[in-house]
Design a protein around this motif. Structure first.
Motif, mmCIF file in Angstrom:
data_model
loop_
_atom_site.group_PDB
_atom_site.id
_atom_site.type_symbol
_atom_site.label_atom_id
_atom_site.label_comp_id
_atom_site.label_asym_id
_atom_site.label_seq_id
_atom_site.Cartn_x
_atom_site.Cartn_y
_atom_site.Cartn_z
ATOM 1 N N THR A 118 8.701 -0.283 -7.904
ATOM 2 C CA THR A 118 8.219 0.498 -9.045
ATOM 3 C C THR A 118 9.235 1.539 -9.507
ATOM 4 O O THR A 118 9.145 2.038 -10.632
ATOM 5 C CB THR A 118 6.899 1.212 -8.691
ATOM 6 O OG1 THR A 118 7.078 1.944 -7.464
ATOM 7 C CG2 THR A 118 5.770 0.207 -8.496
ATOM 8 N N ASP A 119 10.202 1.882 -8.652
ATOM 9 C CA ASP A 119 11.225 2.867 -9.028
ATOM 10 C C ASP A 119 12.353 2.257 -9.858
ATOM 11 O O ASP A 119 13.135 2.985 -10.478
ATOM 12 C CB ASP A 119 11.841 3.512 -7.773
ATOM 13 C CG ASP A 119 10.893 4.468 -7.076
ATOM 14 O OD1 ASP A 119 9.770 4.670 -7.575
ATOM 15 O OD2 ASP A 119 11.269 5.011 -6.019
ATOM 16 N N SER A 179 0.833 -1.209 0.000
ATOM 17 C CA SER A 179 0.000 0.000 0.000
ATOM 18 C C SER A 179 0.865 1.256 0.000
ATOM 19 O O SER A 179 2.056 1.222 0.279
ATOM 20 C CB SER A 179 -0.909 0.006 1.233
ATOM 21 O OG SER A 179 -0.145 0.244 2.407
ATOM 22 N N ASP A 180 0.238 2.392 -0.305
ATOM 23 C CA ASP A 180 0.956 3.667 -0.295
ATOM 24 C C ASP A 180 1.525 3.980 1.091
ATOM 25 O O ASP A 180 2.577 4.607 1.201
ATOM 26 C CB ASP A 180 0.034 4.799 -0.741
ATOM 27 C CG ASP A 180 -0.202 4.792 -2.245
ATOM 28 O OD1 ASP A 180 0.466 4.005 -2.957
ATOM 29 O OD2 ASP A 180 -1.062 5.559 -2.716
ATOM 30 N N ASP A 181 0.814 3.565 2.142
ATOM 31 C CA ASP A 181 1.308 3.791 3.501
ATOM 32 C C ASP A 181 2.729 3.274 3.668
ATOM 33 O O ASP A 181 3.578 3.907 4.306
ATOM 34 C CB ASP A 181 0.409 3.074 4.534
ATOM 35 C CG ASP A 181 -0.839 3.852 4.871
ATOM 36 O OD1 ASP A 181 -0.984 4.984 4.356
ATOM 37 O OD2 ASP A 181 -1.667 3.341 5.643
ATOM 38 N N PRO A 231 11.253 1.338 -3.497
ATOM 39 C CA PRO A 231 10.057 0.694 -4.051
ATOM 40 C C PRO A 231 10.393 0.008 -5.370
ATOM 41 O O PRO A 231 11.142 0.562 -6.192
ATOM 42 C CB PRO A 231 9.092 1.867 -4.274
ATOM 43 C CG PRO A 231 9.595 2.965 -3.391
ATOM 44 C CD PRO A 231 11.087 2.791 -3.341
ATOM 45 N N GLN A 284 4.756 1.775 0.850
ATOM 46 C CA GLN A 284 5.628 1.985 -0.304
ATOM 47 C C GLN A 284 6.089 3.429 -0.471
ATOM 48 O O GLN A 284 7.213 3.683 -0.905
ATOM 49 C CB GLN A 284 4.921 1.502 -1.580
ATOM 50 C CG GLN A 284 4.689 0.001 -1.627
ATOM 51 C CD GLN A 284 5.979 -0.791 -1.672
ATOM 52 O OE1 GLN A 284 6.882 -0.484 -2.451
ATOM 53 N NE2 GLN A 284 6.078 -1.827 -0.847
ATOM 54 N N LYS A 285 5.239 4.366 -0.127
ATOM 55 C CA LYS A 285 5.589 5.777 -0.317
ATOM 56 C C LYS A 285 6.120 6.442 0.950
ATOM 57 O O LYS A 285 6.611 7.567 0.892
ATOM 58 C CB LYS A 285 4.375 6.558 -0.835
ATOM 59 C CG LYS A 285 3.969 6.160 -2.247
ATOM 60 C CD LYS A 285 2.858 7.047 -2.781
ATOM 61 C CE LYS A 285 2.516 6.688 -4.221
ATOM 62 N NZ LYS A 285 1.429 7.543 -4.768
ATOM 63 N N ASN A 286 6.020 5.759 2.067
ATOM 64 C CA ASN A 286 6.458 6.345 3.326
ATOM 65 C C ASN A 286 7.528 5.500 4.014
ATOM 66 O O ASN A 286 8.695 5.890 4.085
ATOM 67 C CB ASN A 286 5.254 6.558 4.258
ATOM 68 C CG ASN A 286 4.283 7.583 3.705
ATOM 69 O OD1 ASN A 286 4.640 8.732 3.469
ATOM 70 N ND2 ASN A 286 3.043 7.176 3.476
ATOM 71 N N PRO A 299 10.920 4.267 1.649
ATOM 72 C CA PRO A 299 12.032 5.218 1.459
ATOM 73 C C PRO A 299 12.614 5.753 2.759
ATOM 74 O O PRO A 299 13.824 6.002 2.849
ATOM 75 C CB PRO A 299 11.401 6.342 0.626
ATOM 76 C CG PRO A 299 9.934 6.225 0.853
ATOM 77 C CD PRO A 299 9.668 4.777 1.065
ATOM 78 N N GLN A 300 11.783 5.906 3.786
ATOM 79 C CA GLN A 300 12.279 6.419 5.061
ATOM 80 C C GLN A 300 13.324 5.495 5.678
ATOM 81 O O GLN A 300 14.271 5.956 6.322
ATOM 82 C CB GLN A 300 11.118 6.615 6.046
ATOM 83 C CG GLN A 300 10.232 7.816 5.741
ATOM 84 C CD GLN A 300 8.953 7.821 6.561
ATOM 85 O OE1 GLN A 300 8.794 7.012 7.489
ATOM 86 N NE2 GLN A 300 8.034 8.709 6.238
#
Length: 290
Positions: free
Chosen positions: A275-276, A258-260, A273, A262-264, A267-268
């Motif tokens: 997808t990158d 989820s974005d929770d 991810p 994968q996007k947080n 990377p932190q």
């Protein structure tokens, strides 16, 4: 009187059918169960933080994350002793594991680097120098342009996916010499920090100011260099299940994507991810552009 009785009966019927306004039974629909994830310590910080947030959103579920190494994770999930086997190698790379019986869930990518005690005045090693150090051919830092100081090797055990990845992509498959051997990435970092002349290897998710990552052939272990394929020492973070997951296990793995997360969280904590990535790599190490 008859009318009143009829009205009362109607109200009772409506109440029994919910009347269309009864509050839903949230507890009945609440997700519940236990999830056990075992294996790679490279993925452990990500899995632990994701589990903490997932349990906060789903108090009926208990997620337990344990280390032990990729080999342990793959073995336990294959035997049904764990719901999820965390690994930073493909199941096909582990001897004795029938990869066809497992389902692969790739949740992130992580780079890995040679890491040294910060007092060592070295920032870059060639691949041959790295091989010579880890195979015991070079035993003093003066042999690679450093001070006259003994090199102390810090290795992971053979069950470690981090060791397998580093050996395959940094050392070209060369067999490492004996040195200090530790199960946990966190312990490896601590030993390198506290031991003069020490060198080991860690997932980038474990790097902090207490140790120093070394460039390989002049290429730094950074996200930009990993996603384009310039820096070769990286691995997929796999969460294997024995079969197609369901219930709490499926919900947790979906949350990992989820974005929770994968996007947080990803990377932190120093992961990448999937997808990158601009390239893909298979279990044999073959790379192609996406």
């Amino acid at each position: 009187m008859a009318i009143a009785v009829l009205c009362l009966a109607a109200l009772i019927v409506l109440a029994g059918c919910g009347g269309g306004k009864q509050a839903p039974d949230n507890k009945a629909r609440q997700l519940s169960g236990n999830v056990t994830a075992v294996g790679s310590t490279a993925i452990q910080p990500l899995a632990e933080q994701a589990a903490t947030q997932f349990m906060a959103k789903n108090p009926g579920v208990k997620v337990v994350v344990q280390g032990g190494g990729s080999g342990v994770g793959l073995t336990q999930v294959a035997q049904g002793a764990a719901d999820i086997g965390n690994s930073d190698i493909f199941a096909e790379e582990k001897s004795g594991i029938d990869a066809a019986q497992l389902v692969d869930h790739q949740v992130a990518v992580v780079g890995m680097a040679a890491v040294i005690n910060p007092a060592i005045k070295i920032d870059n090693l060639t691949r041959q120098q790295l091989v010579d150090i880890f195979t015991g051919k070079i035993t003093n830092w003066s042999g690679v342009g450093g001070a006259d100081q003994k090199i102390v090797l810090v290795n992971r055990p053979k069950a470690s996916g981090t060791r397998a990845t580093f050996k395959k992509y940094a050392l070209g498959g060369a067999e490492e010499a004996n040195g200090i051997e530790e199960d946990s990435s966190g312990t490896v970092r601590k030993i390198i920090k506290e031991t003069p002349g020490a060198i080991g290897y860690l997932a980038l998710s474990y790097l902090d100011n207490s140790v120093k990552a070394v460039s390989l052939d002049g290429v730094a272990p950074t996200k930009d260099n990993i996603v384009t394929g310039k820096y070769p020492v990286w691995a997929y973070m796999h969460c294997y299940t024995k079969e197609k997951p369901s219930g709490a296990v499926d919900a947790f793995l979906n949350y990992m994507m989820s974005d929770d997360v994968q996007k947080n969280i990803v990377p932190q904590l120093g992961y990448i991810p999937g997808t990158d990535m601009k390239i893909v790599r298979d279990a044999s190490g073959n790379i192609k552009n996406k």
